[in-house]
Write a protein that holds these residues in place. Sequence first.
Motif, PDB file in Angstrom:
ATOM      1  N   GLY A 122      -3.937  -4.763  10.996  1.00 33.56           N
ATOM      2  CA  GLY A 122      -3.454  -3.755   9.796  1.00 33.56           C
ATOM      3  C   GLY A 122      -2.322  -4.412   9.418  1.00 33.56           C
ATOM      4  N   ALA A 123      -2.051  -4.095   8.119  1.00 31.83           N
ATOM      5  CA  ALA A 123      -0.600  -4.140   7.363  1.00 31.83           C
ATOM      6  C   ALA A 123       0.299  -3.059   8.061  1.00 31.83           C
ATOM      7  CB  ALA A 123      -0.973  -3.826   5.946  1.00 31.83           C
ATOM      8  N   GLY A 124       1.439  -3.607   8.089  1.00 31.49           N
ATOM      9  CA  GLY A 124       2.547  -2.531   8.705  1.00 31.49           C
ATOM     10  C   GLY A 124       3.974  -2.896   7.883  1.00 31.49           C
ATOM     11  N   VAL A 125       5.214  -2.123   8.560  1.00 37.60           N
ATOM     12  CA  VAL A 125       6.243  -2.390   8.312  1.00 37.60           C
ATOM     13  C   VAL A 125       7.330  -2.263   9.539  1.00 37.60           C
ATOM     14  CG1 VAL A 125       5.954  -1.241   5.992  1.00 37.60           C
ATOM     15  CG2 VAL A 125       6.654   0.141   8.053  1.00 37.60           C
TER      16      VAL A 125
ATOM     17  N   ILE B 142       5.995   7.894  -7.200  1.00 39.44           N
ATOM     18  CA  ILE B 142       5.762   7.298  -5.953  1.00 39.44           C
ATOM     19  C   ILE B 142       5.050   8.315  -5.014  1.00 39.44           C
ATOM     20  CG2 ILE B 142       7.433   7.255  -3.732  1.00 39.44           C
ATOM     21  CD1 ILE B 142       9.625   6.635  -5.972  1.00 39.44           C
ATOM     22  N   THR B 143       4.927   9.708  -5.357  1.00 40.11           N
ATOM     23  CA  THR B 143       4.070  10.578  -4.622  1.00 40.11           C
ATOM     24  C   THR B 143       2.580  10.328  -4.800  1.00 40.11           C
ATOM     25  OG1 THR B 143       5.673  12.290  -4.789  1.00 40.11           O
ATOM     26  CG2 THR B 143       3.657  12.950  -4.091  1.00 40.11           C
ATOM     27  N   ALA B 144       2.483   9.928  -6.035  1.00 40.78           N
ATOM     28  CA  ALA B 144       0.833   9.744  -6.378  1.00 40.78           C
ATOM     29  C   ALA B 144       0.346   8.360  -5.821  1.00 40.78           C
ATOM     30  CB  ALA B 144       0.694   9.523  -7.756  1.00 40.78           C
ATOM     31  N   PHE B 145       1.396   7.553  -5.704  1.00 39.17           N
ATOM     32  CA  PHE B 145       1.127   6.015  -5.149  1.00 39.17           C
ATOM     33  C   PHE B 145       0.860   6.330  -3.632  1.00 39.17           C
ATOM     34  CE2 PHE B 145       3.099   2.033  -3.112  1.00 39.17           C
ATOM     35  CZ  PHE B 145       1.779   1.314  -3.117  1.00 39.17           C
ATOM     36  N   GLU B 146       1.841   6.984  -2.916  1.00 39.17           N
ATOM     37  CA  GLU B 146       1.819   7.297  -1.501  1.00 39.17           C
ATOM     38  C   GLU B 146       0.408   8.167  -1.002  1.00 39.17           C
ATOM     39  OE1 GLU B 146       5.555   8.648  -0.108  1.00 39.17           O
ATOM     40  OE2 GLU B 146       6.390   6.908  -0.220  1.00 39.17           O
ATOM     41  N   ARG B 147      -0.227   9.028  -2.086  1.00 38.31           N
ATOM     42  CA  ARG B 147      -1.387   9.674  -1.638  1.00 38.31           C
ATOM     43  C   ARG B 147      -2.749   8.874  -2.146  1.00 38.31           C
ATOM     44  NH1 ARG B 147       0.511  15.684  -4.086  1.00 38.31           N
ATOM     45  NH2 ARG B 147       1.923  16.074  -2.442  1.00 38.31           N
ATOM     46  N   GLY B 148      -2.299   7.610  -2.310  1.00 39.00           N
ATOM     47  CA  GLY B 148      -3.566   6.821  -2.593  1.00 39.00           C
ATOM     48  C   GLY B 148      -3.999   6.607  -4.148  1.00 39.00           C
ATOM     49  N   GLY B 149      -3.110   6.987  -5.005  1.00 40.18           N
ATOM     50  CA  GLY B 149      -3.104   6.266  -6.546  1.00 40.18           C
ATOM     51  C   GLY B 149      -2.919   5.293  -6.710  1.00 40.18           C
TER      52      GLY B 149
ATOM     53  N   THR C  76       0.854  -1.077  -0.041  1.00 43.87           N
ATOM     54  CA  THR C  76       0.166  -0.001   0.191  1.00 43.87           C
ATOM     55  C   THR C  76       0.878   1.282  -0.063  1.00 43.87           C
ATOM     56  OG1 THR C  76      -0.131   0.253   2.326  1.00 43.87           O
ATOM     57  CG2 THR C  76      -1.897  -1.256   1.260  1.00 43.87           C
ATOM     58  N   GLY C  77       0.231   2.259  -0.350  1.00 42.96           N
ATOM     59  CA  GLY C  77       1.038   3.616  -0.379  1.00 42.96           C
ATOM     60  C   GLY C  77       1.297   4.052   1.000  1.00 42.96           C
ATOM     61  N   LYS C  78       0.817   3.698   1.918  1.00 43.04           N
ATOM     62  CA  LYS C  78       0.775   3.960   3.269  1.00 43.04           C
ATOM     63  C   LYS C  78       2.235   3.316   3.841  1.00 43.04           C
ATOM     64  CE  LYS C  78      -3.417   5.826   4.864  1.00 43.04           C
ATOM     65  NZ  LYS C  78      -4.373   6.147   5.776  1.00 43.04           N
ATOM     66  N   GLN C  79       2.248   2.017   3.570  1.00 42.94           N
ATOM     67  CA  GLN C  79       3.415   1.026   3.941  1.00 42.94           C
ATOM     68  C   GLN C  79       4.639   1.637   3.231  1.00 42.94           C
ATOM     69  OE1 GLN C  79       1.556  -2.830   2.727  1.00 42.94           O
ATOM     70  NE2 GLN C  79       2.477  -3.602   4.309  1.00 42.94           N
ATOM     71  N   CYS C  80       4.471   2.249   1.911  1.00 41.10           N
ATOM     72  CA  CYS C  80       5.760   2.609   1.244  1.00 41.10           C
ATOM     73  C   CYS C  80       6.185   4.061   1.941  1.00 41.10           C
ATOM     74  CB  CYS C  80       5.231   2.997  -0.301  1.00 41.10           C
ATOM     75  SG  CYS C  80       6.543   3.605  -1.062  1.00 41.10           S
ATOM     76  N   SER C  81       5.177   4.700   2.225  1.00 40.93           N
ATOM     77  CA  SER C  81       5.666   6.253   3.078  1.00 40.93           C
ATOM     78  C   SER C  81       6.440   5.656   4.371  1.00 40.93           C
ATOM     79  CB  SER C  81       4.329   7.031   2.937  1.00 40.93           C
ATOM     80  OG  SER C  81       4.762   7.934   4.034  1.00 40.93           O
TER      81      SER C  81
ATOM     82  N   ASN D 204       5.398  -2.127 -10.800  1.00 45.66           N
ATOM     83  CA  ASN D 204       6.030  -1.016 -10.270  1.00 45.66           C
ATOM     84  C   ASN D 204       5.991  -1.159  -8.723  1.00 45.66           C
ATOM     85  OD1 ASN D 204       6.941   0.408 -12.300  1.00 45.66           O
ATOM     86  ND2 ASN D 204       5.013   1.925 -12.569  1.00 45.66           N
ATOM     87  N   ALA D 205       4.822  -1.808  -8.314  1.00 43.44           N
ATOM     88  CA  ALA D 205       4.578  -2.142  -6.638  1.00 43.44           C
ATOM     89  C   ALA D 205       5.783  -3.272  -6.507  1.00 43.44           C
ATOM     90  CB  ALA D 205       3.187  -2.746  -6.522  1.00 43.44           C
ATOM     91  N   LYS D 206       6.059  -4.019  -7.172  1.00 47.23           N
ATOM     92  CA  LYS D 206       7.002  -5.107  -6.891  1.00 47.23           C
ATOM     93  C   LYS D 206       8.606  -4.574  -6.677  1.00 47.23           C
ATOM     94  CE  LYS D 206       4.643  -9.174  -8.686  1.00 47.23           C
ATOM     95  NZ  LYS D 206       4.624 -10.211  -9.836  1.00 47.23           N
ATOM     96  N   LEU D 207       8.734  -3.334  -7.774  1.00 46.09           N
ATOM     97  CA  LEU D 207       9.907  -2.681  -7.942  1.00 46.09           C
ATOM     98  C   LEU D 207      10.144  -2.149  -6.472  1.00 46.09           C
ATOM     99  CD1 LEU D 207      10.205  -0.993 -11.238  1.00 46.09           C
ATOM    100  CD2 LEU D 207      11.650  -2.549 -10.428  1.00 46.09           C
ATOM    101  N   VAL D 208       9.024  -1.392  -6.025  1.00 47.07           N
ATOM    102  CA  VAL D 208       9.039  -0.770  -4.709  1.00 47.07           C
ATOM    103  C   VAL D 208       9.502  -1.634  -3.579  1.00 47.07           C
ATOM    104  CG1 VAL D 208       7.818   0.624  -3.009  1.00 47.07           C
ATOM    105  CG2 VAL D 208       7.706   1.218  -5.672  1.00 47.07           C
ATOM    106  N   LEU D 209       8.630  -2.740  -3.736  1.00 48.65           N
ATOM    107  CA  LEU D 209       8.829  -3.617  -2.508  1.00 48.65           C
ATOM    108  C   LEU D 209      10.242  -4.260  -2.434  1.00 48.65           C
ATOM    109  CD1 LEU D 209       6.797  -5.305  -0.450  1.00 48.65           C
ATOM    110  CD2 LEU D 209       7.079  -7.187  -2.332  1.00 48.65           C
ATOM    111  N   HIS D 210      10.516  -4.925  -3.672  1.00 46.17           N
ATOM    112  CA  HIS D 210      12.068  -5.611  -3.610  1.00 46.17           C
ATOM    113  C   HIS D 210      13.097  -4.528  -3.181  1.00 46.17           C
ATOM    114  CE1 HIS D 210      10.290  -9.202  -4.828  1.00 46.17           C
ATOM    115  NE2 HIS D 210      10.084  -8.715  -6.007  1.00 46.17           N
ATOM    116  N   THR D 211      13.049  -3.030  -3.436  1.00 44.59           N
ATOM    117  CA  THR D 211      13.909  -2.129  -3.183  1.00 44.59           C
ATOM    118  C   THR D 211      14.142  -1.820  -1.721  1.00 44.59           C
ATOM    119  OG1 THR D 211      13.722  -1.255  -5.597  1.00 44.59           O
ATOM    120  CG2 THR D 211      14.866   0.045  -3.749  1.00 44.59           C
TER     121      THR D 211
END
Length: 82
Positions: A72-75, A37-44, A3-8, A50-57
């Motif tokens: 709830g999901a977390g990090v 990335i900004t758009a994703f974190e804001r709920g886009g 999720t965008g919130k997890q990324c942030s 691309n989500a896999k790229l973010v996750l693996h990085t």
Amino acid sequence: MLTGKQCSAARALLGWKQKDLSDAISDAGGKLSVTAITAFERGGAIRESNAKLVLHTLEAAGVQFIPENGGGAGVRLRDRER
């Protein structure tokens, strides 16, 4: 699914700005703009690839993603001593 919130939150744990994440993805051979990335974190929406790229990085940088388990999901950061 990431999720965008997890990324942030993951970036915050690492002390990374969105540009740092974009640069790390680029260093790994991928490409994702700061704008995306900004758009994703804001709920886009984000493409699954691309989500896999973010996750693996972020995982390579030491982040663990906690799945939805009723609380709830977390990090969190991986235990570096293991």
